[in-house]
Design a protein around this motif. Sequence first.
Motif, mmCIF file in Angstrom:
data_model
loop_
_atom_site.group_PDB
_atom_site.id
_atom_site.type_symbol
_atom_site.label_atom_id
_atom_site.label_comp_id
_atom_site.label_asym_id
_atom_site.label_seq_id
_atom_site.Cartn_x
_atom_site.Cartn_y
_atom_site.Cartn_z
ATOM 1 N N MET A 1 0.868 -1.068 0.131
ATOM 2 C CA MET A 1 0.064 0.050 0.026
ATOM 3 C C MET A 1 0.817 1.262 0.101
ATOM 4 O O MET A 1 1.819 1.311 0.858
ATOM 5 C CB MET A 1 -1.013 0.050 1.196
ATOM 6 N N THR A 2 0.487 2.215 -0.762
ATOM 7 C CA THR A 2 1.311 3.491 -1.105
ATOM 8 C C THR A 2 0.609 4.533 -0.276
ATOM 9 O O THR A 2 -0.948 4.737 -0.419
ATOM 10 C CB THR A 2 1.584 3.870 -2.442
ATOM 11 N N VAL A 3 1.327 5.335 0.553
ATOM 12 C CA VAL A 3 0.606 6.412 1.286
ATOM 13 C C VAL A 3 0.884 7.664 0.475
ATOM 14 O O VAL A 3 2.219 7.896 0.238
ATOM 15 C CB VAL A 3 0.962 6.742 2.737
ATOM 16 N N GLU A 4 -0.112 8.378 -0.029
ATOM 17 C CA GLU A 4 0.151 9.764 -0.662
ATOM 18 C C GLU A 4 0.710 10.686 0.504
ATOM 19 O O GLU A 4 0.511 10.462 1.536
ATOM 20 C CB GLU A 4 -1.059 10.266 -1.434
ATOM 21 N N PRO A 5 1.324 11.789 0.007
ATOM 22 C CA PRO A 5 1.720 12.899 1.197
ATOM 23 C C PRO A 5 0.242 13.431 1.609
ATOM 24 O O PRO A 5 -0.658 13.573 1.215
ATOM 25 C CB PRO A 5 2.374 13.898 0.104
ATOM 26 N N ILE A 6 0.647 13.701 2.885
ATOM 27 C CA ILE A 6 -0.393 14.287 3.687
ATOM 28 C C ILE A 6 -0.285 15.713 3.486
ATOM 29 O O ILE A 6 0.459 16.364 3.903
ATOM 30 C CB ILE A 6 -0.464 13.841 5.349
ATOM 31 N N ALA A 7 -1.662 16.458 3.199
ATOM 32 C CA ALA A 7 -1.527 17.885 3.193
ATOM 33 C C ALA A 7 -2.239 18.487 4.085
ATOM 34 O O ALA A 7 -3.377 17.974 4.530
ATOM 35 C CB ALA A 7 -2.231 18.294 1.627
ATOM 36 N N ILE A 8 -1.793 19.502 5.138
ATOM 37 C CA ILE A 8 -2.392 19.988 6.171
ATOM 38 C C ILE A 8 -2.571 21.517 5.681
ATOM 39 O O ILE A 8 -1.696 22.199 5.442
ATOM 40 C CB ILE A 8 -1.409 19.703 7.362
ATOM 41 N N VAL A 9 -4.100 22.078 5.684
ATOM 42 C CA VAL A 9 -4.214 23.184 5.412
ATOM 43 C C VAL A 9 -4.475 23.884 6.733
ATOM 44 O O VAL A 9 -5.305 23.636 7.573
ATOM 45 C CB VAL A 9 -5.242 23.480 4.586
ATOM 46 N N GLY A 10 -3.418 25.024 7.043
ATOM 47 C CA GLY A 10 -3.660 25.398 8.373
ATOM 48 C C GLY A 10 -2.490 24.981 9.488
ATOM 49 O O GLY A 10 -2.362 23.827 9.543
ATOM 50 N N ALA A 11 -1.480 25.869 9.715
ATOM 51 C CA ALA A 11 -0.428 25.327 10.524
ATOM 52 C C ALA A 11 -0.467 26.042 11.921
ATOM 53 O O ALA A 11 0.389 26.251 12.558
ATOM 54 C CB ALA A 11 0.851 26.165 9.950
ATOM 55 N N GLY A 12 -1.854 26.081 12.484
ATOM 56 C CA GLY A 12 -1.972 26.682 13.992
ATOM 57 C C GLY A 12 -1.809 25.373 14.931
ATOM 58 O O GLY A 12 -1.230 24.419 14.468
ATOM 59 N N THR A 13 -2.356 25.418 15.847
ATOM 60 C CA THR A 13 -2.071 24.539 16.861
ATOM 61 C C THR A 13 -2.714 23.204 16.292
ATOM 62 O O THR A 13 -1.859 22.245 16.763
ATOM 63 C CB THR A 13 -3.250 24.884 18.341
ATOM 64 N N MET A 14 -3.763 23.172 16.000
ATOM 65 C CA MET A 14 -4.051 21.661 15.348
ATOM 66 C C MET A 14 -3.194 21.235 14.178
ATOM 67 O O MET A 14 -3.051 20.038 14.345
ATOM 68 C CB MET A 14 -5.832 21.573 15.088
ATOM 69 N N GLY A 15 -3.148 22.061 13.316
ATOM 70 C CA GLY A 15 -2.290 21.595 12.048
ATOM 71 C C GLY A 15 -0.827 21.187 12.493
ATOM 72 O O GLY A 15 -0.531 20.057 12.045
ATOM 73 N N ARG A 16 -0.317 21.944 13.150
ATOM 74 C CA ARG A 16 1.050 21.528 13.374
ATOM 75 C C ARG A 16 1.203 20.339 14.282
ATOM 76 O O ARG A 16 2.056 19.549 14.142
ATOM 77 C CB ARG A 16 1.829 22.551 14.151
ATOM 78 N N ARG A 17 0.042 20.124 15.276
ATOM 79 C CA ARG A 17 0.022 18.687 15.872
ATOM 80 C C ARG A 17 -0.095 17.630 15.072
ATOM 81 O O ARG A 17 0.437 16.506 15.027
ATOM 82 C CB ARG A 17 -0.956 18.739 17.067
ATOM 83 N N LEU A 18 -1.184 17.870 14.061
ATOM 84 C CA LEU A 18 -1.386 16.726 13.029
ATOM 85 C C LEU A 18 -0.009 16.506 12.235
ATOM 86 O O LEU A 18 0.220 15.238 12.114
ATOM 87 C CB LEU A 18 -2.425 17.107 11.993
ATOM 88 N N ALA A 19 0.570 17.480 11.763
ATOM 89 C CA ALA A 19 1.999 17.384 11.058
ATOM 90 C C ALA A 19 2.829 16.455 11.874
ATOM 91 O O ALA A 19 3.872 15.665 11.500
ATOM 92 C CB ALA A 19 2.440 18.770 10.841
ATOM 93 N N PHE A 20 3.087 16.873 13.266
ATOM 94 C CA PHE A 20 3.701 16.390 14.303
ATOM 95 C C PHE A 20 3.657 14.794 14.109
ATOM 96 O O PHE A 20 4.541 13.911 14.125
ATOM 97 C CB PHE A 20 3.772 16.900 15.683
ATOM 98 N N ASP A 21 2.379 14.373 14.208
ATOM 99 C CA ASP A 21 2.029 12.934 14.402
ATOM 100 C C ASP A 21 2.467 12.203 13.148
ATOM 101 O O ASP A 21 2.781 11.158 12.981
ATOM 102 C CB ASP A 21 0.545 12.731 14.747
ATOM 103 N N PHE A 22 1.923 12.833 11.775
ATOM 104 C CA PHE A 22 1.939 12.301 10.622
ATOM 105 C C PHE A 22 3.534 12.204 10.302
ATOM 106 O O PHE A 22 4.006 10.955 9.818
ATOM 107 C CB PHE A 22 1.350 13.082 9.619
ATOM 108 N N ALA A 23 4.351 13.034 10.627
ATOM 109 C CA ALA A 23 5.708 13.083 10.126
ATOM 110 C C ALA A 23 6.430 11.992 10.977
ATOM 111 O O ALA A 23 7.075 11.000 10.727
ATOM 112 C CB ALA A 23 6.162 14.405 10.463
ATOM 113 N N ARG A 24 6.169 11.954 12.353
ATOM 114 C CA ARG A 24 6.646 11.041 13.303
ATOM 115 C C ARG A 24 6.245 9.567 12.618
ATOM 116 O O ARG A 24 6.915 8.577 13.123
ATOM 117 C CB ARG A 24 6.174 11.112 14.765
#
Length: 75
Positions: A1-24
């Motif tokens: 299974m291939t996972v496409e890049p995750i696009a996060i629109v909005g880098a405030g509190t919620m967006g950065r926490r999502l980026a944290f979890d996905f990148a990790r």
Amino acid sequence: MTVEPIAIVGAGTMGRRLAFDFARAGCDVVLHDVGEAVAHDAVRWLEDTMRGWETTGRLEPGTTDRALARVRVAP
């Protein structure tokens, strides 16, 4: 299974926490915010937070560098 890049629109509190979890978790992350400076600030937050977690043993050494290599800011 291939996972496409995750696009996060909005880098405030919620967006950065999502980026944290996905990148990790090993996903490529594209972070976008109307204020490009906010997105870059979010990346700095990611680095500071992950390095802090490495220092306390919550993350394995090297996790921060691997995760940040998967994060980019979209213009």
